[in-house]
Design a protein around this motif. Structure first.
Motif, PDB file in Angstrom:
ATOM      1  N   GLY A   1       0.824  -1.203   0.000  1.00 10.50           N
ATOM      2  CA  GLY A   1       0.000   0.000   0.000  1.00 10.50           C
ATOM      3  C   GLY A   1       0.860   1.255   0.000  1.00 10.50           C
ATOM      4  N   SER A   2       0.329   2.334   0.525  1.00  8.56           N
ATOM      5  CA  SER A   2       1.056   3.606   0.569  1.00  8.56           C
ATOM      6  C   SER A   2       2.089   3.585   1.702  1.00  8.56           C
ATOM      7  CB  SER A   2       0.091   4.771   0.788  1.00  8.56           C
ATOM      8  OG  SER A   2      -0.853   4.843  -0.258  1.00  8.56           O
ATOM      9  N   SER A   3       3.149   4.370   1.501  1.00 10.15           N
ATOM     10  CA  SER A   3       4.144   4.533   2.551  1.00 10.15           C
ATOM     11  C   SER A   3       3.785   5.763   3.377  1.00 10.15           C
ATOM     12  CB  SER A   3       5.536   4.703   1.945  1.00 10.15           C
ATOM     13  OG  SER A   3       5.918   3.528   1.244  1.00 10.15           O
ATOM     14  N   HIS A   4       4.180   5.758   4.646  1.00  8.35           N
ATOM     15  CA  HIS A   4       3.815   6.845   5.551  1.00  8.35           C
ATOM     16  C   HIS A   4       5.006   7.292   6.393  1.00  8.35           C
ATOM     17  CE1 HIS A   4      -0.124   5.068   4.632  1.00  8.35           C
ATOM     18  NE2 HIS A   4      -0.655   6.214   5.013  1.00  8.35           N
ATOM     19  N   LEU A   5       4.949   8.552   6.832  1.00 14.83           N
ATOM     20  CA  LEU A   5       5.820   9.044   7.883  1.00 14.83           C
ATOM     21  C   LEU A   5       5.015   9.019   9.171  1.00 14.83           C
ATOM     22  CD1 LEU A   5       7.597  12.222   6.422  1.00 14.83           C
ATOM     23  CD2 LEU A   5       8.645  10.028   6.947  1.00 14.83           C
ATOM     24  N   GLU A   6       5.560   8.411  10.204  1.00 17.62           N
ATOM     25  CA  GLU A   6       4.871   8.348  11.497  1.00 17.62           C
ATOM     26  C   GLU A   6       5.475   9.387  12.426  1.00 17.62           C
ATOM     27  OE1 GLU A   6       2.343   6.386  11.881  1.00 17.62           O
ATOM     28  OE2 GLU A   6       2.555   5.279  10.002  1.00 17.62           O
ATOM     29  N   PHE A   7       4.631  10.284  12.915  1.00 17.83           N
ATOM     30  CA  PHE A   7       5.103  11.351  13.790  1.00 17.83           C
ATOM     31  C   PHE A   7       4.699  11.087  15.233  1.00 17.83           C
ATOM     32  CE2 PHE A   7       5.121  13.379   9.673  1.00 17.83           C
ATOM     33  CZ  PHE A   7       6.247  14.181   9.711  1.00 17.83           C
ATOM     34  N   GLY A   8       5.547  11.520  16.142  1.00 19.18           N
ATOM     35  CA  GLY A   8       5.245  11.389  17.565  1.00 19.18           C
ATOM     36  C   GLY A   8       5.836  12.555  18.336  1.00 19.18           C
ATOM     37  N   ILE A   9       5.397  12.730  19.566  1.00 15.09           N
ATOM     38  CA  ILE A   9       5.974  13.742  20.443  1.00 15.09           C
ATOM     39  C   ILE A   9       6.791  13.012  21.506  1.00 15.09           C
ATOM     40  CG2 ILE A   9       3.870  13.891  21.878  1.00 15.09           C
ATOM     41  CD1 ILE A   9       4.618  16.938  22.182  1.00 15.09           C
ATOM     42  N   VAL A  10       8.021  13.441  21.684  1.00 14.42           N
ATOM     43  CA  VAL A  10       9.010  12.713  22.487  1.00 14.42           C
ATOM     44  C   VAL A  10       9.455  13.590  23.653  1.00 14.42           C
ATOM     45  CG1 VAL A  10      11.169  11.406  22.364  1.00 14.42           C
ATOM     46  CG2 VAL A  10       9.777  11.710  20.306  1.00 14.42           C
ATOM     47  N   TRP A  11       9.696  12.967  24.808  1.00 12.68           N
ATOM     48  CA  TRP A  11      10.197  13.704  25.961  1.00 12.68           C
ATOM     49  C   TRP A  11      11.005  12.772  26.856  1.00 12.68           C
ATOM     50  CZ3 TRP A  11       5.309  11.856  25.523  1.00 12.68           C
ATOM     51  CH2 TRP A  11       4.787  11.117  26.587  1.00 12.68           C
ATOM     52  N   ARG A  12      11.726  13.378  27.788  1.00 11.97           N
ATOM     53  CA  ARG A  12      12.511  12.618  28.767  1.00 11.97           C
ATOM     54  C   ARG A  12      11.679  12.414  30.023  1.00 11.97           C
ATOM     55  NH1 ARG A  12      17.963  15.847  29.622  1.00 11.97           N
ATOM     56  NH2 ARG A  12      17.774  14.625  31.537  1.00 11.97           N
ATOM     57  N   PRO A  13      11.537  11.191  30.486  1.00 13.19           N
ATOM     58  CA  PRO A  13      10.744  10.956  31.699  1.00 13.19           C
ATOM     59  C   PRO A  13      11.348  11.573  32.952  1.00 13.19           C
ATOM     60  CG  PRO A  13      11.834   8.938  30.976  1.00 13.19           C
ATOM     61  CD  PRO A  13      12.042   9.941  29.888  1.00 13.19           C
ATOM     62  N   ASP A  14      12.636  11.928  32.911  1.00 11.33           N
ATOM     63  CA  ASP A  14      13.276  12.533  34.094  1.00 11.33           C
ATOM     64  C   ASP A  14      13.275  14.059  34.047  1.00 11.33           C
ATOM     65  OD1 ASP A  14      15.043  12.769  31.991  1.00 11.33           O
ATOM     66  OD2 ASP A  14      16.825  12.233  33.143  1.00 11.33           O
ATOM     67  N   ASN A  15      12.505  14.631  33.135  1.00 15.70           N
ATOM     68  CA  ASN A  15      12.410  16.097  33.047  1.00 15.70           C
ATOM     69  C   ASN A  15      11.799  16.639  34.346  1.00 15.70           C
ATOM     70  OD1 ASN A  15      11.793  18.793  32.445  1.00 15.70           O
ATOM     71  ND2 ASN A  15      11.331  18.335  30.317  1.00 15.70           N
ATOM     72  N   GLU A  16      12.475  17.596  34.971  1.00 10.98           N
ATOM     73  CA  GLU A  16      12.027  18.119  36.261  1.00 10.98           C
ATOM     74  C   GLU A  16      11.150  19.371  36.133  1.00 10.98           C
ATOM     75  OE1 GLU A  16      15.433  18.669  38.715  1.00 10.98           O
ATOM     76  OE2 GLU A  16      15.875  16.511  38.862  1.00 10.98           O
ATOM     77  N   ASN A  17      10.884  19.825  34.917  1.00 10.84           N
ATOM     78  CA  ASN A  17      10.017  20.992  34.717  1.00 10.84           C
ATOM     79  C   ASN A  17       8.573  20.601  35.049  1.00 10.84           C
ATOM     80  OD1 ASN A  17       8.429  23.093  33.789  1.00 10.84           O
ATOM     81  ND2 ASN A  17       9.323  23.153  31.738  1.00 10.84           N
ATOM     82  N   PRO A  18       7.957  21.171  36.113  1.00 16.37           N
ATOM     83  CA  PRO A  18       6.591  20.786  36.489  1.00 16.37           C
ATOM     84  C   PRO A  18       5.578  20.998  35.367  1.00 16.37           C
ATOM     85  CG  PRO A  18       7.612  22.082  38.232  1.00 16.37           C
ATOM     86  CD  PRO A  18       8.509  22.194  37.042  1.00 16.37           C
ATOM     87  N   CYS A  19       5.758  22.069  34.579  1.00 14.49           N
ATOM     88  CA  CYS A  19       4.847  22.323  33.457  1.00 14.49           C
ATOM     89  C   CYS A  19       4.980  21.230  32.406  1.00 14.49           C
ATOM     90  CB  CYS A  19       5.145  23.682  32.828  1.00 14.49           C
ATOM     91  SG  CYS A  19       4.821  25.076  33.921  1.00 14.49           S
ATOM     92  N   ALA A  20       6.209  20.800  32.159  1.00 15.72           N
ATOM     93  CA  ALA A  20       6.423  19.725  31.186  1.00 15.72           C
ATOM     94  C   ALA A  20       5.786  18.428  31.671  1.00 15.72           C
ATOM     95  CB  ALA A  20       7.925  19.529  30.947  1.00 15.72           C
ATOM     96  N   ARG A  21       5.844  18.173  32.985  1.00 11.54           N
ATOM     97  CA  ARG A  21       5.213  16.957  33.511  1.00 11.54           C
ATOM     98  C   ARG A  21       3.696  17.034  33.356  1.00 11.54           C
ATOM     99  NH1 ARG A  21       9.202  17.455  37.776  1.00 11.54           N
ATOM    100  NH2 ARG A  21       7.633  18.274  39.216  1.00 11.54           N
ATOM    101  N   SER A  22       3.122  18.226  33.555  1.00 10.80           N
ATOM    102  CA  SER A  22       1.679  18.395  33.361  1.00 10.80           C
ATOM    103  C   SER A  22       1.305  18.131  31.908  1.00 10.80           C
ATOM    104  CB  SER A  22       1.249  19.821  33.747  1.00 10.80           C
ATOM    105  OG  SER A  22       1.371  20.037  35.123  1.00 10.80           O
ATOM    106  N   PHE A  23       2.109  18.665  30.996  1.00 10.11           N
ATOM    107  CA  PHE A  23       1.820  18.482  29.570  1.00 10.11           C
ATOM    108  C   PHE A  23       2.017  17.024  29.165  1.00 10.11           C
ATOM    109  CE2 PHE A  23       3.036  19.207  24.972  1.00 10.11           C
ATOM    110  CZ  PHE A  23       1.739  19.466  24.562  1.00 10.11           C
ATOM    111  N   ALA A  24       3.011  16.357  29.758  1.00 12.49           N
ATOM    112  CA  ALA A  24       3.235  14.938  29.451  1.00 12.49           C
ATOM    113  C   ALA A  24       2.023  14.102  29.874  1.00 12.49           C
ATOM    114  CB  ALA A  24       4.502  14.444  30.148  1.00 12.49           C
ATOM    115  N   ARG A  25       1.440  14.436  31.025  1.00  7.04           N
ATOM    116  CA  ARG A  25       0.233  13.707  31.454  1.00  7.04           C
ATOM    117  C   ARG A  25      -0.926  13.963  30.482  1.00  7.04           C
ATOM    118  NH1 ARG A  25       2.235  15.351  36.602  1.00  7.04           N
ATOM    119  NH2 ARG A  25       0.906  17.212  36.612  1.00  7.04           N
ATOM    120  N   TYR A  26      -1.019  15.191  30.013  1.00  8.53           N
ATOM    121  CA  TYR A  26      -2.063  15.533  29.029  1.00  8.53           C
ATOM    122  C   TYR A  26      -1.851  14.734  27.745  1.00  8.53           C
ATOM    123  CZ  TYR A  26      -4.444  18.300  25.437  1.00  8.53           C
ATOM    124  OH  TYR A  26      -5.209  18.697  24.373  1.00  8.53           O
TER     125      TYR A  26
END
Length: 304
Positions: free
Chosen positions: A273-298
């Motif tokens: 069939g057709s070929s695709h590019l698969e996109f994702g959002i990536v982060w480090r689980p040890d990021n200490e930024n509280p806002c980043a942790r909130s966004f990661a949960r979202y």
């Protein structure tokens, strides 16, 4: 460094005396002993070498300078209260900043649609964006220079967390007078003798890997020209009959708006069939930024 001439407790005592008209009333309001408030005021006036209140049997009234000092004290205490509230909200991930790197082949505005609900419910979190190649963004992510990266899901380090976002169909851009230009779809075998043009921001490495895999299966060594330019300039090279290019299908409205009929677009299909590019959002689980942790949960709650 010299010790400040007063502390916050002394300012609280001054404000309470002014509001309640007496040291006794201030002590009751502050839930402390009258002697503690009296001593605090005495020490402050002694250190400043100025009287702030005139005492009498009926209470305490601010002097002329005392009135000014009370106004300054109120400003300081309000700022401290604001700092405290902001710090608490920042610690809870309700206030602050999130930095996101976006691979430059991502259609403008596409990530904004995904983050719209989070931004609406967290108006005090500011998003800062940057762009670059997937490889560069992942390097910055691992160094802690950005909180998240939106990239193609290829060769991701095991230590990183990734949530899939979307899939983008891959199409071929050809010169309008190319023999294959009038065909609605072509196979990889049809393209085996073509020169493929890749750029720095149109997922060049991902496209190269795909070309090598698809044509390598047939025993053909593909011809690939790498350029340190962006997608729109790659399309211009296609117009000049220098080769063909692969593009994410989401870019087609922009490409057609800019290049019109000077470029031909065709689907690429094979047995799979057709070929695709698969996109994702990536982060480090040890990021200490509280806002980043909130966004990661979202992200984890709202991802596909």
């Amino acid at each position: 460094m010299r010790r400040p001439p007063f502390d916050l407790w002394q300012l609280l005592c001054v404000r309470a005396i002014a509001e309640h008209g007496s040291i006794h009333g201030a002590a009751r309001f502050l839930n402390t002993r009258q002697s503690a408030v009296s001593r605090s005021l005495h020490n402050l006036e002694e250190r400043l070498d100025v009287r702030l209140f005139t005492r009498s049997p009926s209470g305490a009234a601010p002097t002329a300078f005392g009135q000014e000092f009370i106004c300054w004290s109120q400003t300081i205490l309000d700022n401290v209260a604001g700092m405290n509230t902001r710090a608490r909200r920042t610690g809870k991930g309700e206030n602050g900043q999130i930095s996101i790197g976006i691979q430059t082949c991502v259609l403008p505005g596409r990530l904004s649609t995904f983050t719209a609900d989070f931004r609406a419910t967290h108006p005090d979190i500011v998003f800062r964006y940057s762009e670059g190649t997937g490889k560069r963004l992942l390097r910055r992510l691992q160094r802690g220079q950005i909180d998240f990266a939106v990239v193609t899901r290829r060769n991701l380090a095991p230590a990183l967390r990734v949530t899939p976002l979307w899939s983008d169909r891959i199409v071929a851009a050809l010169p309008p007078d190319h023999p294959l230009a009038t065909r609605p779809e072509v196979s990889w075998t049809d393209l085996r003798h073509e020169t493929f043009l890749t750029g720095r921001d149109n997922a060049g490495q991902d496209f190269e890997a795909l070309i090598q895999r698809k044509l390598g299966e047939t025993g053909i060594r593909p011809k690939i020209q790498r350029h340190d330019i962006g997608s729109n300039r790659i399309v211009a090279l296609v117009q000049n009959n220098e080769g063909v290019a692969l593009l994410p299908a989401s870019w087609l409205p922009l490409i057609r708006d800019r290049h019109g009929h000077d470029i031909a677009i065709t689907e690429i299909r094979d047995a799979g069939g057709s070929s695709h590019l698969e996109f994702g959002i990536v982060w480090r689980p040890d990021n200490e930024n509280p806002c980043a942790r909130s966004f990661a949960r979202y992200i984890e709650a709202h991802g596909p």
